[in-house]
Motif scaffolding. Structure first.
Motif, short mmCIF file in Angstrom:
data_model
loop_
_atom_site.label_atom_id
_atom_site.label_comp_id
_atom_site.label_asym_id
_atom_site.label_seq_id
_atom_site.Cartn_x
_atom_site.Cartn_y
_atom_site.Cartn_z
N TYR A 128 29.48 9.22 82.66
CA TYR A 128 28.21 8.75 83.22
C TYR A 128 27.30 8.23 82.10
N SER A 129 27.82 7.32 81.31
CA SER A 129 27.08 6.81 80.14
C SER A 129 27.55 5.41 79.83
N SER A 130 27.06 4.88 78.70
CA SER A 130 27.50 3.56 78.27
C SER A 130 28.99 3.55 77.96
N LEU A 133 30.73 2.91 81.18
CA LEU A 133 30.57 1.50 81.55
C LEU A 133 31.47 0.61 80.71
N ALA A 134 31.52 0.87 79.39
CA ALA A 134 32.33 0.04 78.52
C ALA A 134 33.81 0.16 78.81
N SER A 135 34.23 1.32 79.34
CA SER A 135 35.65 1.54 79.59
C SER A 135 36.21 0.65 80.69
N LEU A 137 35.01 -2.55 81.07
CA LEU A 137 34.80 -3.94 80.68
C LEU A 137 36.02 -4.46 79.92
N SER A 141 37.78 -2.01 77.03
CA SER A 141 38.59 -1.01 77.72
C SER A 141 39.77 -0.54 76.88
N LEU A 147 38.26 5.43 82.63
CA LEU A 147 37.13 6.15 83.22
C LEU A 147 37.58 7.39 83.99
#
Length: 253
Positions: A128-130, A133-135, A137, A141, A147
């Motif tokens: 639940y963090s950046s 989110l990056a995982s 993209l 990834s 995730l």
């Protein structure tokens, strides 16, 4: 049972050198409280860290990779470790759970091989963090675990408590510069770890295995009191009865 994309060194992780530096700072801070004989480090990301300030005498490195990573002492599976129960004093899992398909099985195995009051250090990515989110993209990834494999810190604490561990220390690296915005970077690093830790990208925990002996409580025998409830009334009734008998005897005479 590990993920096929488990990294072999920190350079393969997004912002890896920065994360390794932050994690080593926490280990250096916690090391003086740890003592014992055997420290176990698992997989390549755990290998470079030092607990030189601790009183742990010997270190063993277990590698799950094939071929094994450089400096490995033992090649094996973290869900079936080749150690006797209660034979280890401390264990370091640096992002091992993030790259495993069976993180809970690894924790159960660690609980088995650790002695009572043994130490466990775990670091991981917060979904639940950046980092979460990056995982997902495309450009990032391949440098992060998926995730669905990331274990949230709250969930990990629940697992540890169920296994009999007491979490002694926890720390967060803030929203590490996974997605860098220069204007907000300094403010983010100062505020997030203190006021919004659940949104920090990386967490690290120090836990200790606890075993409380189940000592039966002996039931003490109740002492017989000299005075029992109702004794005063009984004595008064006996006294009155004796007086009546005495008066009746006097009348008969």
């Amino acid at each position: 049972m590990k993920s096929a994309h488990s990294p072999k060194h920190w350079q393969q992780v997004l912002r890896g050198p920065y994360l390794a530096e932050q994690l080593q700072a926490r280990l250096t801070q916690w090391a003086p409280t740890m003592f014992g004989f055997n420290l176990l480090t698992v997989d390549a990301l755990s290998a470079p860290f030092s607990l030189a300030g601790s009183r742990l005498l010997h270190s063993v490195h277990l590698s799950q990779a094939q071929p094994p990573c450089t400096g490995a002492d033992i090649v094996g599976d973290a869900t079936a470790m080749p150690f006797a129960p209660g034979s280890l004093d401390a264990c370091l899992l640096a992002h091992v759970l993030d790259f495993s398909a069976h993180p809970h099985a690894i924790l159960r195995e660690v609980e088995t091989v650790l002695r009572d009051d043994g130490w466990l250090i775990i670091s991981g990515f917060n979904p639940y963090s950046s980092a979460g989110l990056a995982s997902i993209l495309p450009g990032f990834s391949h440098k992060l675990p998926s995730l669905r494999h990331m274990v949230a810190p709250e969930r990990l604490e629940d697992w540890l408590k169920l296994l009999g561990f007491e979490v002694l220390q926890r720390d967060y690296f803030g929203l590490t510069p996974v997605l860098e915005f220069p204007m907000l970077s300094k403010l983010r690093q100062q505020l997030v770890p203190h006021y919004y830790p659940s949104f920090s990208a990386v967490y690290v925990m120090l836990a200790r295995k606890r075993r409380y002996p189940l000592t039966p409580i002996r039931q003490t025998k109740r002492k017989q009191h000299v005075l029992q409830p109702g004794m005063a009334r009984q004595q008064q009734e006996l006294k009155v009865s004796a007086e009546h008998q005495a008066n009746r005897s006097e009348r008969d005479l």
